[in-house]
Design a protein around this motif. Sequence first.
Motif, PDB file in Angstrom:
ATOM      1  N   ARG A   1       0.173   7.151  13.190  1.00 16.16           N
ATOM      2  CA  ARG A   1       0.867   6.469  14.301  1.00 16.16           C
ATOM      3  C   ARG A   1       1.273   5.063  13.894  1.00 16.16           C
ATOM      4  NH1 ARG A   1       0.323   8.136  19.617  1.00 16.16           N
ATOM      5  NH2 ARG A   1       0.178   5.945  20.249  1.00 16.16           N
ATOM      6  N   ALA A   2       0.368   4.328  13.249  1.00 14.49           N
ATOM      7  CA  ALA A   2       0.674   2.957  12.837  1.00 14.49           C
ATOM      8  C   ALA A   2       1.770   2.928  11.775  1.00 14.49           C
ATOM      9  CB  ALA A   2      -0.584   2.278  12.314  1.00 14.49           C
ATOM     10  N   LEU A   3       1.734   3.870  10.854  1.00 12.79           N
ATOM     11  CA  LEU A   3       2.753   3.914   9.806  1.00 12.79           C
ATOM     12  C   LEU A   3       4.121   4.251  10.396  1.00 12.79           C
ATOM     13  CD1 LEU A   3       0.653   5.765   7.090  1.00 12.79           C
ATOM     14  CD2 LEU A   3       1.529   3.430   6.922  1.00 12.79           C
ATOM     15  N   ARG A   4       4.162   5.165  11.340  1.00 14.91           N
ATOM     16  CA  ARG A   4       5.428   5.515  11.987  1.00 14.91           C
ATOM     17  C   ARG A   4       5.989   4.301  12.725  1.00 14.91           C
ATOM     18  NH1 ARG A   4       3.650   9.289  14.872  1.00 14.91           N
ATOM     19  NH2 ARG A   4       3.936  10.917  13.277  1.00 14.91           N
ATOM     20  N   ARG A   5       5.133   3.584  13.422  1.00  9.87           N
ATOM     21  CA  ARG A   5       5.571   2.400  14.157  1.00  9.87           C
ATOM     22  C   ARG A   5       6.095   1.325  13.212  1.00  9.87           C
ATOM     23  NH1 ARG A   5       1.333   1.874  16.936  1.00  9.87           N
ATOM     24  NH2 ARG A   5       0.295   0.246  15.709  1.00  9.87           N
ATOM     25  N   ALA A   6       5.527   1.251  12.003  1.00  3.02           N
ATOM     26  CA  ALA A   6       5.956   0.254  11.009  1.00  3.02           C
ATOM     27  C   ALA A   6       7.166   0.718  10.204  1.00  3.02           C
ATOM     28  CB  ALA A   6       4.801  -0.060  10.067  1.00  3.02           C
TER      29      ALA A   6
ATOM     30  N   ARG B   1       7.291   3.323   8.132  1.00  3.62           N
ATOM     31  CA  ARG B   1       6.922   3.874   6.821  1.00  3.62           C
ATOM     32  C   ARG B   1       6.954   5.396   6.875  1.00  3.62           C
ATOM     33  NH1 ARG B   1       4.238  -0.012   3.662  1.00  3.62           N
ATOM     34  NH2 ARG B   1       4.832  -2.067   4.471  1.00  3.62           N
ATOM     35  N   ASP B   2       7.607   5.980   5.901  1.00  5.36           N
ATOM     36  CA  ASP B   2       7.670   7.435   5.815  1.00  5.36           C
ATOM     37  C   ASP B   2       6.397   7.987   5.176  1.00  5.36           C
ATOM     38  OD1 ASP B   2       9.272  10.025   5.837  1.00  5.36           O
ATOM     39  OD2 ASP B   2       8.724   9.877   3.720  1.00  5.36           O
ATOM     40  N   VAL B   3       5.930   9.093   5.715  1.00  5.13           N
ATOM     41  CA  VAL B   3       4.766   9.799   5.163  1.00  5.13           C
ATOM     42  C   VAL B   3       5.218  11.204   4.755  1.00  5.13           C
ATOM     43  CG1 VAL B   3       2.442  10.673   5.626  1.00  5.13           C
ATOM     44  CG2 VAL B   3       3.160   8.509   6.632  1.00  5.13           C
ATOM     45  N   PRO B   4       5.083  11.560   3.483  1.00  6.96           N
ATOM     46  CA  PRO B   4       4.366  10.856   2.413  1.00  6.96           C
ATOM     47  C   PRO B   4       5.259  10.024   1.498  1.00  6.96           C
ATOM     48  CG  PRO B   4       4.831  13.082   1.701  1.00  6.96           C
ATOM     49  CD  PRO B   4       5.433  12.945   3.065  1.00  6.96           C
ATOM     50  N   GLY B   5       6.556   9.906   1.815  1.00  7.48           N
ATOM     51  CA  GLY B   5       7.457   9.220   0.895  1.00  7.48           C
ATOM     52  C   GLY B   5       7.021   7.801   0.547  1.00  7.48           C
TER      53      GLY B   5
ATOM     54  N   LEU C   1     -10.873  19.978  -0.784  1.00  6.08           N
ATOM     55  CA  LEU C   1      -9.608  19.351  -0.378  1.00  6.08           C
ATOM     56  C   LEU C   1      -8.633  20.418   0.089  1.00  6.08           C
ATOM     57  CD1 LEU C   1      -8.117  16.604  -0.286  1.00  6.08           C
ATOM     58  CD2 LEU C   1      -7.244  17.134  -2.588  1.00  6.08           C
ATOM     59  N   VAL C   2      -8.041  20.209   1.266  1.00  9.97           N
ATOM     60  CA  VAL C   2      -7.036  21.119   1.816  1.00  9.97           C
ATOM     61  C   VAL C   2      -5.688  20.407   1.758  1.00  9.97           C
ATOM     62  CG1 VAL C   2      -6.305  22.421   3.838  1.00  9.97           C
ATOM     63  CG2 VAL C   2      -8.755  22.173   3.336  1.00  9.97           C
ATOM     64  N   LEU C   3      -4.785  20.932   0.938  1.00  9.66           N
ATOM     65  CA  LEU C   3      -3.489  20.275   0.720  1.00  9.66           C
ATOM     66  C   LEU C   3      -2.475  20.695   1.779  1.00  9.66           C
ATOM     67  CD1 LEU C   3      -3.229  20.626  -3.163  1.00  9.66           C
ATOM     68  CD2 LEU C   3      -3.969  18.636  -1.825  1.00  9.66           C
ATOM     69  N   ARG C   4      -1.892  19.684   2.445  1.00  7.87           N
ATOM     70  CA  ARG C   4      -0.775  19.903   3.364  1.00  7.87           C
ATOM     71  C   ARG C   4       0.323  18.891   3.014  1.00  7.87           C
ATOM     72  NH1 ARG C   4      -5.209  20.424   7.302  1.00  7.87           N
ATOM     73  NH2 ARG C   4      -5.687  22.668   7.481  1.00  7.87           N
ATOM     74  N   ASP C   5       1.139  18.499   3.974  1.00  7.68           N
ATOM     75  CA  ASP C   5       2.360  17.746   3.640  1.00  7.68           C
ATOM     76  C   ASP C   5       2.199  16.235   3.613  1.00  7.68           C
ATOM     77  OD1 ASP C   5       3.620  20.174   3.491  1.00  7.68           O
ATOM     78  OD2 ASP C   5       4.500  20.060   5.504  1.00  7.68           O
TER      79      ASP C   5
ATOM     80  N   VAL D   1       0.834  -1.198   0.000  1.00  9.42           N
ATOM     81  CA  VAL D   1       0.000   0.000   0.000  1.00  9.42           C
ATOM     82  C   VAL D   1       0.873   1.254   0.000  1.00  9.42           C
ATOM     83  CG1 VAL D   1      -0.221   0.110   2.517  1.00  9.42           C
ATOM     84  CG2 VAL D   1      -1.985   1.125   1.088  1.00  9.42           C
ATOM     85  N   ASP D   2       0.543   2.215  -0.863  1.00  7.34           N
ATOM     86  CA  ASP D   2       1.340   3.447  -0.916  1.00  7.34           C
ATOM     87  C   ASP D   2       0.490   4.699  -0.702  1.00  7.34           C
ATOM     88  OD1 ASP D   2       0.008   3.582  -3.325  1.00  7.34           O
ATOM     89  OD2 ASP D   2       1.806   3.698  -4.576  1.00  7.34           O
ATOM     90  N   ALA D   3      -0.791   4.530  -0.368  1.00 10.98           N
ATOM     91  CA  ALA D   3      -1.642   5.676  -0.051  1.00 10.98           C
ATOM     92  C   ALA D   3      -2.848   5.197   0.740  1.00 10.98           C
ATOM     93  CB  ALA D   3      -2.093   6.396  -1.313  1.00 10.98           C
ATOM     94  N   ILE D   4      -3.297   6.053   1.662  1.00  6.52           N
ATOM     95  CA  ILE D   4      -4.484   5.736   2.477  1.00  6.52           C
ATOM     96  C   ILE D   4      -5.386   6.957   2.506  1.00  6.52           C
ATOM     97  CG2 ILE D   4      -5.367   5.181   4.778  1.00  6.52           C
ATOM     98  CD1 ILE D   4      -2.716   3.732   5.326  1.00  6.52           C
ATOM     99  N   PHE D   5      -6.646   6.749   2.151  1.00 10.38           N
ATOM    100  CA  PHE D   5      -7.675   7.765   2.404  1.00 10.38           C
ATOM    101  C   PHE D   5      -8.456   7.306   3.633  1.00 10.38           C
ATOM    102  CE2 PHE D   5     -12.311   8.662   1.795  1.00 10.38           C
ATOM    103  CZ  PHE D   5     -12.256   9.949   2.319  1.00 10.38           C
TER     104      PHE D   5
END
Length: 342
Positions: free
Chosen positions: A268-273, A275-279, A336-340, A252-256
């Motif tokens: 939090r789950a991605l950081r623990r695994a 995985r860089d966000v959004p890289g 849609l509000v675009l951030r990082d 998986v490379d994106a989550i809505f």
Amino acid sequence: MSAAESSDLRPTLADVARAAGVSTATASRVLNGFPRVSPERRKQVESAMLALGYARQRAARAAPPPQTGSIALVVCEEALRLFTDPYFPRIAAGADRELSAVGMQLVLLTVPSTENYQGPVLRYLDGGHVDGALVVGMHGRRPLDLDWVDIPVVFGGRPVRQAESGRLSYVDVDNQGGARLATRHLLDAGRRTVATIAGPQDMTAGVDRLNGYRQAMVGGGRHDLGLVVFGDFGQASGEHATARLLDRRPDVDAIFAASDMMAVGALRALRRAGRDVPGDVAVIGFDDLPISRRTDPPLTTVRQPVEEMGARMTSELLAMIAGAAPRQRTVLDTRLVLRDSA
């Protein structure tokens, strides 16, 4: 027998109400042709009027019904959720803004998780304590049978039982369009494995946001049932759903996420695994809660105008209390509000 004695024996509206097994307010609404009465109760009252030989006693000038100066905000969630999810305080803030302008107050009611969860709430609403009710957080698994309540009601979000509630008034946001916009943004950015953490499917917001995601995925030729996991709009559920998703689909490379709080859990789950966000994985939420600006990285999200929703619900309710016919449906735009994070 004197005319006065004869008059005393005439059936009153209260007699009709008792015979029909309804409140006097309901009997009065039937008598005056008010539309917010169920067919069953209307028939009960009309049958009782016929059986008792009730004849309406017209006064020279009818007195207006007493008003309490209060309306209820009915939150169909546990009390703990009320104080941990910023959505509900924002609805209350919008409602309070409108009520303060007319010198009225807001009374908070939560729906308890008991077997007879409806009883206390419906008795309060039908007991002359408030002039109307705003209802938010309605679930299909625990609906409130508000057809039996003799005050105006406005829903926050399209009612779950739309076929039965088509005559009821509601203010909603474009949940489907917002979810579709978020998912298309991820696809257009080149993300190939776009998952969603969907909300509860017994709430129309959860259903509509999942449908919007699916529409975008099908339109992009990438629909995959294995990329759908579910949460309850809360942070913990988003964290657990993301962990399950990564176990099932490590590509998986994106989550809505269908709410900002679930998106916070996903981060939090991605950081623990590791995985860089959004890289490695891009993340988009839904709500534009204040916390979305403080996450690491700041969260791209779909903005829904929650305070405006609370204000519009309240202005509609105040108009109905004053005698206006309900507008039935209002749908506010999302963007849609675009951030990082994506």
